[in-house]
Motif scaffolding. Structure first.
Motif, short mmCIF file in Angstrom:
data_model
loop_
_atom_site.label_atom_id
_atom_site.label_comp_id
_atom_site.label_asym_id
_atom_site.label_seq_id
_atom_site.Cartn_x
_atom_site.Cartn_y
_atom_site.Cartn_z
N LYS A 139 50.87 31.64 32.09
CA LYS A 139 50.86 30.96 33.38
C LYS A 139 50.25 31.81 34.49
O LYS A 139 49.77 31.29 35.50
CB LYS A 139 52.28 30.56 33.75
CG LYS A 139 52.37 29.39 34.71
CD LYS A 139 53.80 28.89 34.83
CE LYS A 139 53.85 27.65 35.71
NZ LYS A 139 55.23 27.13 35.83
N SER A 140 50.26 33.14 34.32
CA SER A 140 49.76 34.04 35.37
C SER A 140 48.34 34.52 35.13
O SER A 140 47.89 35.47 35.80
CB SER A 140 50.69 35.25 35.48
OG SER A 140 50.75 35.93 34.24
N ASP B 275 44.51 39.01 39.67
CA ASP B 275 44.06 39.81 40.81
C ASP B 275 45.12 39.90 41.89
O ASP B 275 45.35 40.98 42.48
CB ASP B 275 42.78 39.21 41.38
CG ASP B 275 41.63 39.25 40.38
OD1 ASP B 275 41.70 40.10 39.45
OD2 ASP B 275 40.69 38.44 40.51
N ASP B 276 45.80 38.77 42.15
CA ASP B 276 46.86 38.80 43.16
C ASP B 276 48.03 39.66 42.71
O ASP B 276 48.65 40.37 43.52
CB ASP B 276 47.35 37.37 43.44
CG ASP B 276 46.25 36.49 43.99
OD1 ASP B 276 45.30 37.05 44.57
OD2 ASP B 276 46.34 35.25 43.83
N ILE B 277 48.32 39.62 41.43
CA ILE B 277 49.43 40.43 40.93
C ILE B 277 49.11 41.90 41.02
O ILE B 277 49.94 42.73 41.42
CB ILE B 277 49.75 40.02 39.47
CG1 ILE B 277 50.27 38.57 39.43
CG2 ILE B 277 50.76 40.97 38.85
CD1 ILE B 277 50.47 38.03 38.03
N LYS C 28 49.99 47.11 43.80
CA LYS C 28 49.31 48.36 44.12
C LYS C 28 50.21 49.22 45.00
O LYS C 28 50.77 48.74 45.99
CB LYS C 28 48.00 48.06 44.86
CG LYS C 28 47.15 49.28 45.12
CD LYS C 28 45.84 48.90 45.80
CE LYS C 28 44.98 50.12 46.04
NZ LYS C 28 43.69 49.75 46.70
N PRO C 29 50.36 50.51 44.70
CA PRO C 29 51.26 51.35 45.51
C PRO C 29 50.71 51.55 46.92
O PRO C 29 49.51 51.50 47.15
CB PRO C 29 51.32 52.66 44.71
CG PRO C 29 50.08 52.67 43.88
CD PRO C 29 49.79 51.23 43.55
#
Length: 886
Positions: free
Chosen positions: A698-699, A704-706, A711-712
């Motif tokens: 589903k993802s 890219d959004d995840i 991202k730290p």
């Protein structure tokens, strides 16, 4: 015409079987820290936990009835005739011991050996693991008939044998030597039991004497005598109290104080038959007893003066039940009247809901005085012949009326208090010498209609117990009343008698409205109140069905070759189920007027009852103590019922709980049962979703959004410089190992062409599938990958990522194959969406890929059109069903 078994009913289980005359065995489970009780019931044995008396396991069935039971830490040993079997896990036979030529009577586990004794005088010592005969001792039954066995505590390899002639012998089973002979006490030995003290044993004799004897010193320490006949069993308390218990054939138990050497207390009528065995649990004030009265009881010693009270029990009928009926509207309770005079209620849910309503008594006030000297048998009423119950007003007054054999009065019973009721419904003076033969309670629960052998039919009020009139001028029939019934609204009362008449009475005015002459004398009748159908069984084995509205005979059935013992209707009134002395149970279909099901049983059924919910058929049989449940298979699935011919020969159905042992069959479970295998795809117009979690597919469009969200906030710090290691040579002095000339030649700093463009396992499988046409392997490889790995694999399909246009085309064909088969429908759409997102610009410049995509687009539209039509049809049907319910 010969046929198979029942197509409508299948055996489920048996209720009310707990114990037999075989002495029980006690086991202690160290891991569970719990005592377990093993009792023999026919061809099986049951295992109960003593803490709750809940059944833990039921063994597989043996060929004959079990005559002896013993147990050790690991196994349960049983004797059936000449055969001795060892059971593991309370269920499976793991070893059979053949060698006896007569019936085995005694078993004694002793370490790795098992000692068995038969009626012919043979005593065999078996090797438990191998099943070999370790030792065989032969005795002459005329001079030394072994009647009891015991292993004295701390006596290694020693066995004490008692005889029916009175002598005792101490044997060493390892050396096969007779160590000592005790002359006895001039009476047969019936019981041997080790006391808590070493060297001291308890000996029970046939004359009722109890001897406490020191076998090392050959000295009698003390003796007692019970007045109830032979000593059936002995048991010593091990929780600190110096008490020994002795059982008797009358069901009494006596408790003797070993310190004061006197009788402490006694339990009268602990069982209604002989005490089969009594055992004190180690270190606890609990006594476990069982008897041939089909009862298991646990007694707790917490009373003043050393008395005991009944803590928990499981008890069924001690004599076969004669009448069973479901009580209430939920079908979870079955009332049963037996030849032992008891009225009991068995629960189909759990045994802890069983309850006994007790025996009928002549006078409850006199019953309270029986402890002061009155004989118990003088106060008991004869067994119940028939009864009727109603749950409508059971919270307000007595809800059960019962007729007793040869008694003119009818007793009432209270189901909720589980006691005999407040009234004896006495008939008027002209009928005081007759016996009550038929009873029925109205649907409202207020009145009871009683028929007698003199032909009178009387009405009583259950709340007050008063007589409220009788039908006819003194007598309703010129012979014995065989059946009475009332309709749902209390407008009509139906009676039938041995004079061959079926009469219709007005309930309120007690006047006769109509009578119907029958071809033969009726034996019994039953009314289905909801449908208004009355079934009458005649003495000539015929069945008549009468419509009480039109008062005409609407069906005639013939087929039984013996007396019809009982009848019952299905809840919907469609089937009439009858039982006869010809050992058949027949099901008649009233709308078609045909016999639709028939099967034989080993023992003649005497009573049948269908639950109000229609899920179970309950039967009681001749010479059987249990109530047997049969599952109505028509509620579980489609059942093909067809009219059976007149010459139909039914097959025998095994009673529930008496099925053959599955371990004796040589076929495996998979070979014996046809296990249903679900198809991979159900129909061409349906689709199948994958079983993968939604996070796996589903993802895919939001990777890219995840990544951006995960991202730290701060850039990761570079790790400290790692120390530089050079290979060293082994030895005490550290020395670096120089590189060889071959390694220096192989270590080239120039990368060869193609080393970076390596194909993954998925891309290789994709190219191979394009040639073979089967895309199962690449789909399976993608299923094993996570979302990030799937994104990498699809990115590498284009030439810029090391792929080729051929791989792009192969991937499109893979999606087309998944849609054509209808499997993994959700994965196909997720993979296609990510593929188009990554490579739509490259695909638009490839003519072959565009042709494949157009073909794939047409397939997508076709599949979605079929699914949309199915969804619309289902939603329409669901809306219609909801509107109909509202």
């Amino acid at each position: 015409m010969s046929g198979g078994g029942s197509s409508l009913f299948s055996g489920f289980r048996v209720l009310g079987l707990y114990s037999s005359h075989v002495p029980h065995a006690i086991r202690y489970h160290k891991k569970h820290r719990e005592f377990y009780l093993v009792t023999a019931v026919g061809k099986r044995f049951h295992t109960y936990n003593v803490n709750r008396l809940g059944i833990v396991a039921i063994s597989n069935s043996l060929a004959d009835d079990i005559t002896c039971v013993a147990a050790d830490r690991m196994l349960v040993f049983t004797a059936t005739g000449r055969l001795v079997c060892a059971f593991a896990r309370n269920k499976e036979v793991v070893m059979r011991y053949h060698g006896h030529h007569h019936e085995v009577r005694l078993l004694l586990p002793l370490g790795d050996q098992l000692i068995s004794s038969d009626s012919g005088g043979d005593v065999i010592v078996w090797d438990v693991q191998g099943g070999d005969v370790y030792l065989r001792l032969q005795f002459d039954p005329e001079t030394f008939d072994v009647s009891a066995m015991m292993h004295p505590s701390t006596y290694i390899n020693k066995v004490l044998l008692g005889s029916s002639q009175g002598a005792l012998q101490l044997w060493n089973i390892k050396t096969s030597k007779l160590l000592f002979t005790f002359p006895g006490w001039s009476s047969g030995v019936t019981a041997l039991q080790q006391s808590p003290a070493v060297d001291v044993v308890g000996i029970g004799t046939a004359t009722g004497r109890i001897i406490i004897h020191n076998i090392r010193m050959n000295e009698t320490l003390m003796g007692f005598t019970q007045d109830w006949g032979p000593v059936c069993s002995l048991a010593f308390r091990t929780d600190g109290a110096a008490v020994v218990a002795s059982g008797s054939p009358q069901g009494h138990i006596a408790f003797w104080d070993l310190e004061r050497r006197q009788l402490v207390t006694q339990l009268r009528n602990a069982h209604s038959t002989a005490i089969a065995a009594a055992t004190f649990l180690h270190g606890e004030p609990l006594l476990v007893t069982n008897g041939a009265d089909n009862a298991i009881k646990v007694w707790l010693f917490d009373q003043e003066g050393g008395g005991a009270r009944l803590l928990r029990y499981r008890q069924g009928h001690s004599a076969p039940p004669t009448t069973i009926r479901h009580h209430g509207n939920d079908g979870k309770n079955i009332l049963s009247a037996g030849q032992d005079g008891k009225l009991q209620s068995f629960s189909t849910v759990h045994e802890r809901f069983n309850k006994s309503l007790g025996h009928g008594s002549v006078n409850k006030k006199k019953e309270r005085k029986r402890k002061k000297g009155l004989l118990y048998e003088e106060l008991r009423l004869p067994p119940v012949t028939t009864f009727s119950s109603a749950a409508a007003r059971q919270s307000d007054w007595d809800s059960i009326v019962a007729c007793h054999r040869g008694c003119p009065a009818t007793t009432t019973w209270n189901y909720q208090r589980s006691t005999m009721g407040a009234y004896h419904l006495q008939p008027p003076l002209p009928c005081r010498d007759s016996a009550a033969t038929a009873a029925d309670i109205t649907s409202c629960g207020n009145f009871a209609v009683i028929g007698s052998s003199c032909g009178c039919v009387d009405v009583y009020n259950l709340q007050s117990g008063l007589h409220r009139g009788c039908f006819g001028d003194g007598k309703a029939h010129s012979g014995t009343v065989r059946g009475v019934a009332t309709d749902t609204l209390n407008h009509l009362t139906l009676t039938t008698g041995s004079d061959g008449l079926l009469k219709f009475w007005r309930f309120k005015s007690k006047k006769l409205e109509e009578e119907l002459r029958l071809n033969a004398a009726p034996a019994s009748m039953v009314l289905q109140r909801d449908s208004g159908m009355l079934a009458v069984a005649l003495d000539d084995f015929m069945l008549l069905v009468v419509d009480i509205e039109t008062r005409r005979i609407v069906r005639r059935f013939s087929g039984h070759h013996g007396s019809i013992t009982d009848m019952t209707f299905s809840p919907d009134g469609r089937w009439l189920i009858t039982a006869g002395m010809d050992c058949t149970i027949r099901t008649w279909d009233l709308p078609s007027g045909c016999l639709v099901d028939c099967f034989l049983v080993a023992m003649a059924p005497v009573s049948v009852s269908v639950s109000p919910t229609g899920d179970f058929l309950a039967t009681a049989h001749v010479d059987s103590l249990g109530v047997y449940l049969w599952t109505n298979q028509s509620l579980c699935g489609p059942v093909r019922l067809r009219p059976l011919p007149a010459d139909y020969q039914p097959a025998v159905e095994m009673l529930p709980g008496v099925l053959a042992d599955e371990a004796e069959h040589e076929v495996t479970l998979e070979e014996h049962i046809d296990v249903y295998q679900s198809a991979e795809q159900l129909g061409s117009e349906l689709v199948t979703l994958s079983l993968l979690p939604e996070s796996r597919w589903k993802s895919l469009l939001h990777l890219d959004d995840i990544k951006r969200r995960n991202k730290p906030a701060t850039a990761p710090l570079a790790p400290a410089a790692a120390p530089f290691f050079l290979p060293t040579l082994p030895g005490l002095t550290p020395c670096f190992a120089p590189a060889t000339a071959a390694e220096q030649e192989n270590q080239s700093r120039v990368l060869r062409w193609g080393s970076l463009a390596q194909s993954s396992e998925f891309t290789s499988a994709l190219e191979a599938a394009l040639d073979s046409g089967s895309f199962e392997r690449p789909v399976r490889l993608l299923k094993d990958c996570g979302p990030a790995a799937i994104s990498v694999e699809l990115t590498c399909l284009i030439p810029e990522g090391g792929g080729s246009s051929l791989r792009l085309l192969a991937f499109i064909h893979m999606i087309d194959s998944m849609l054509s088969t209808g499997r993994d429908f959700d994965l196909a759409h997720a993979y296609l969406a990510l593929f188009l997102k990554l490579h739509l610009r490259s695909l638009s410049q490839d003519a072959n890929a565009m042709v494949a995509l157009l073909r794939l687009s047409l397939r997508l539209e076709t599949v979605w059109a079929e699914l949309r039509s199915s969804f619309d049809q289902s939603l329409c049907l669901l809306s219609y069903a909801k509107s109909a319910l509202l």
